[in-house]
Enzyme design. Structure first.
Site, PDB file in Angstrom:
ATOM      1  N   CYS A 182       0.893  -1.224   0.077  1.00 61.55           N
ATOM      2  CA  CYS A 182      -0.066  -0.037  -0.196  1.00 61.55           C
ATOM      3  C   CYS A 182       0.679   1.276  -0.099  1.00 61.55           C
ATOM      4  O   CYS A 182       1.762   1.495   0.713  1.00 61.55           O
ATOM      5  CB  CYS A 182      -0.839   0.078   1.269  1.00 61.55           C
ATOM      6  SG  CYS A 182      -2.004   1.508   1.318  1.00 61.55           S
ATOM      7  N   ARG A 239      -3.331  -9.616 -20.098  1.00 63.32           N
ATOM      8  CA  ARG A 239      -2.660 -10.915 -20.115  1.00 63.32           C
ATOM      9  C   ARG A 239      -3.051 -11.674 -21.108  1.00 63.32           C
ATOM     10  O   ARG A 239      -4.437 -11.800 -21.447  1.00 63.32           O
ATOM     11  CB  ARG A 239      -2.221 -11.196 -18.730  1.00 63.32           C
ATOM     12  CG  ARG A 239      -3.621 -11.600 -17.968  1.00 63.32           C
ATOM     13  CD  ARG A 239      -3.313 -12.283 -16.625  1.00 63.32           C
ATOM     14  NE  ARG A 239      -4.448 -12.512 -15.676  1.00 63.32           N
ATOM     15  CZ  ARG A 239      -4.870 -11.887 -14.973  1.00 63.32           C
ATOM     16  NH1 ARG A 239      -4.331 -10.807 -14.462  1.00 63.32           N
ATOM     17  NH2 ARG A 239      -5.930 -12.546 -14.040  1.00 63.32           N
ATOM     18  N   PHE A 299      -6.245  -6.210 -16.375  1.00 58.07           N
ATOM     19  CA  PHE A 299      -6.492  -7.800 -16.818  1.00 58.07           C
ATOM     20  C   PHE A 299      -5.842  -7.840 -18.139  1.00 58.07           C
ATOM     21  O   PHE A 299      -6.269  -8.590 -18.795  1.00 58.07           O
ATOM     22  CB  PHE A 299      -7.798  -8.087 -16.754  1.00 58.07           C
ATOM     23  CG  PHE A 299      -8.446  -8.238 -15.483  1.00 58.07           C
ATOM     24  CD1 PHE A 299      -7.842  -9.173 -14.523  1.00 58.07           C
ATOM     25  CD2 PHE A 299      -9.588  -7.549 -14.967  1.00 58.07           C
ATOM     26  CE1 PHE A 299      -8.461  -9.474 -13.148  1.00 58.07           C
ATOM     27  CE2 PHE A 299     -10.163  -7.405 -13.850  1.00 58.07           C
ATOM     28  CZ  PHE A 299      -9.645  -8.525 -12.924  1.00 58.07           C
TER      29      PHE A 299
END
Length: 276
Positions: free
Chosen positions: A121, A263, A261
């Site tokens: 974080c 990939r 996403f």
């Protein structure tokens, strides 16, 4: 004077594979993780868990992302503090003090995040989109990426992840031109640190103001990564994992192309447009 140790730590490991256990007698390469305290004018700004290496880039990128500096010219010097020593009396290189130029406003309690950040974080203290937007000073140049380039860049990021190939446990950030030209890749156990390192690299090489560039991350697209991309003036952020709701909202507000996403042979476009 002792030198900063950038070697990859090794650990003995017992591995279970195909139903049986084996002992790795050569030891296993693991990712280094150590704290780095960043001070500005002697005042602690943050302590982050990071992979040692490219610490000056990390500090410059972090201070820029927080709106405390605008360019490398705002920094008079940055040095490891000699008093930060370990049990062996050697410099740990885990305390970095940045001296700002006289014309740079000193940080105040209102814009400091006096917390320890872990390797997962990076955002603490900048709590709203309005706060981030008020600090930005680099415009975003809209671009339309081709689907082919979107799918190509994460693979090219992976090809430059040297430490990941050894350890399997480290994030990476890379910067590309809009035509796919590779600029820089940096790795770190913290995804936000990896982003700060590439931003710091561009800043120290006086090329942060070049428009139309793409930030590619090996991680998810979280709020703090979108924040860093916007503050640095990137046109697009491509991540191989998920995007958070606040990241999408902030990207839409700023005009940042946001893709997640990305990939294999798929990706999700959350903000911006494609060149179809």
């Amino acid at each position: 004077m002792a030198r900063l140790n950038l070697s990859t730590p090794m650990a003995k490991v017992i591995r279970r594979e195909d139903g049986s256990f084996t002992v790795n007698r050569r030891s296993d390469a693991i990712t280094a993780e150590e704290p780095l305290e960043i001070r500005m004018g002697g005042q602690t700004i943050t302590t982050t868990m990071r992979t040692p290496g490219h610490d000056l880039e990390l500090a410059h990128g972090f201070l820029h992302s927080e709106g405390l500096i605008r360019s490398a010219a705002d920094v008079e010097n940055a040095r490891y503090c000699a008093g930060a020593t370990g049990p062996d009396g050697q410099n740990t290189y885990n305390l970095l003090d940045v001296q700002q130029q006289l014309f740079v406003k000193a940080p105040t309690l209102d814009n400091l995040r006096l917390t320890t950040t872990n390797s997962a974080c990076g955002v603490c203290g900048s709590t709203s989109i309005e706060t981030i937007m008020s600090k930005r000073h680099r415009p975003i140049t809209p671009i339309k990426l081709s689907p082919e380039l979107v799918l190509e860049l994460p693979q090219r990021l992976r090809e430059n992840q040297k430490q990941f190939k050894r350890t399997g446990g480290i994030h990476a950030a890379a910067v590309f031109e809009s035509d796919g030209t590779h600029i820089v890749t940096r790795e770190d156990i913290g995804r936000h640190n990896a982003a700060d390192k590439v931003i710091g690299h561009l800043m120290l090489n006086d090329s942060l103001d070049t428009p139309g560039r793409i930030l590619v991350m090996s991680s998810r697209a979280s709020f703090e990564l979108v924040q860093k991309a916007i503050m640095a003036g990137f046109s697009a952020l491509i991540a191989v994992s998920a995007a958070s709701s606040l990241a999408v909202e902030m990207a839409e507000e700023a005009g940042l192309t946001l893709i997640a996403f990305a990939r294999d042979d798929r990706f999700n476009l959350y903000a911006g447009e494609l060149d179809m």
